[in-house]
Design a protein around this motif. Sequence first.
Motif: not given
Length: 440
Positions: A1-11, A21-25, A99-108
């Motif tokens: 699992m990889n988490i990255t942060r993008e700061n839009i502004d100070e707030l 797939k390896d994170d949950y299988s 698409n939950w039929d795929e193996d890898n997901y990205t959430f925001e």
Amino acid sequence: MNITRENIDELNAVLKVAIAKDDYSEKVQKVLKDYRKSANIPGFRKGHVPMGLVQKQYGKAVKVDEVNKLLQDNLQKYLTEEKLDVLGNPLPKGQEDLNWDEDNYTFEFELGLSPKFEVDLQPKEAITSYKIVVDDKMLDNQIKTIQKQYGKITSKQEVEAGDEVSGSFVNEEAELNKKTTFEVSKLKGKANTSAFLGAKVGDTITVTTKGLFAEAGDYRAHLGLTEDEAKEQNLEVSFTIAEVNHRVPADLDQELFDKLYGEGVVTSVTELREKIKEEGEAQFKQQSDQQLLNDVTEKLIENTNFDLPAEFLKKWIQQSGEKELTFEEAAEEYERSEKGLRYQLIEGKIIADNNLQITFEEIKEYAKEMIKAQMAQYGQMNPSDEELEGIAARILSNQDEVRRLSEQLMNKKLLDFFKEHVKLKEKEVTFDEFVKEVYN
């Protein structure tokens, strides 16, 4: 699992969470194996259902559940490890094409970040700290009240000066029916006083509410109206006398002093006045302290400027309640709560910067002191520590009580802190002057 942060502004910021797939299988397979052991599917013995069938029937639902658990656990872990001070909770961005039929997901997820600011405890104009004193007029009135309370009551048939009358003020059209007892001396003006003097039990007297009593507080006590309401409505009210009494005040002697404070505690009128003054000012201190806390709070909100992630907070309010609001309703709720939120942030910073946090041991000691004070009111002056510990333990087993005591103790800590560090000016006032300044 990889988490990255993008700061839009100070707030505002966006977190991107990539789950492979390896994170949950492994967890998914474990859950499915457990399902297989207990699955009850026609045509198969329990525990012998083909894994492919279990996968087909439950696989997607289990995967969705495990991925969501991973998200929640790791989001909180990330916020803690990165020491991110966020407002509300992360809000998932819409992903209609997931698409939950795929193996890898990205959430925001959208984040609302707490603003950075400093608190200035030294405003240009000092904040007034009221010291409410008991003046001679209040002392005289209180002593007269005590004398009447402990005096003798004589029942009469006719009203004379100095008597008190019982009955009800009535105006059926205005739905006013107020049962009360008052002294004739509290009436204002010769016309009102004359209407009662000489009247007998059973007589009905008619007066108007405008200008009926000399003191503002008597309108509420005897008519159920404010002085302004009594003046504006100027109702014609009838009062049927049910009872007339004359009170013979108790003598200011040792017998009365002992009834009030115990044998020998007070031995003279001078000591009685000092005792009443001391007790009265101790009670007024609670009011002046609360007013100081209110005034400092208002001044800190006024003088501490910072921006909030308003749009994020409106969306968070919209989605976080039991019932989802429209954006317009959420915006209105935000406007109502913004001031309170600002003070929560200011208070939190003051507490953190000055190590004012509360420990459970402090709450327990505070509870024991309150218990001792309450027991003293009933004559139990020296309770054992074992007894106090037992009562405190019962109280602190209730989470609502713990929360209430924590709030009280924190207010006390903050008040003590403000008295020491905020720019204040003390002003000595009578209670009437205090009410006039603060509430008018």
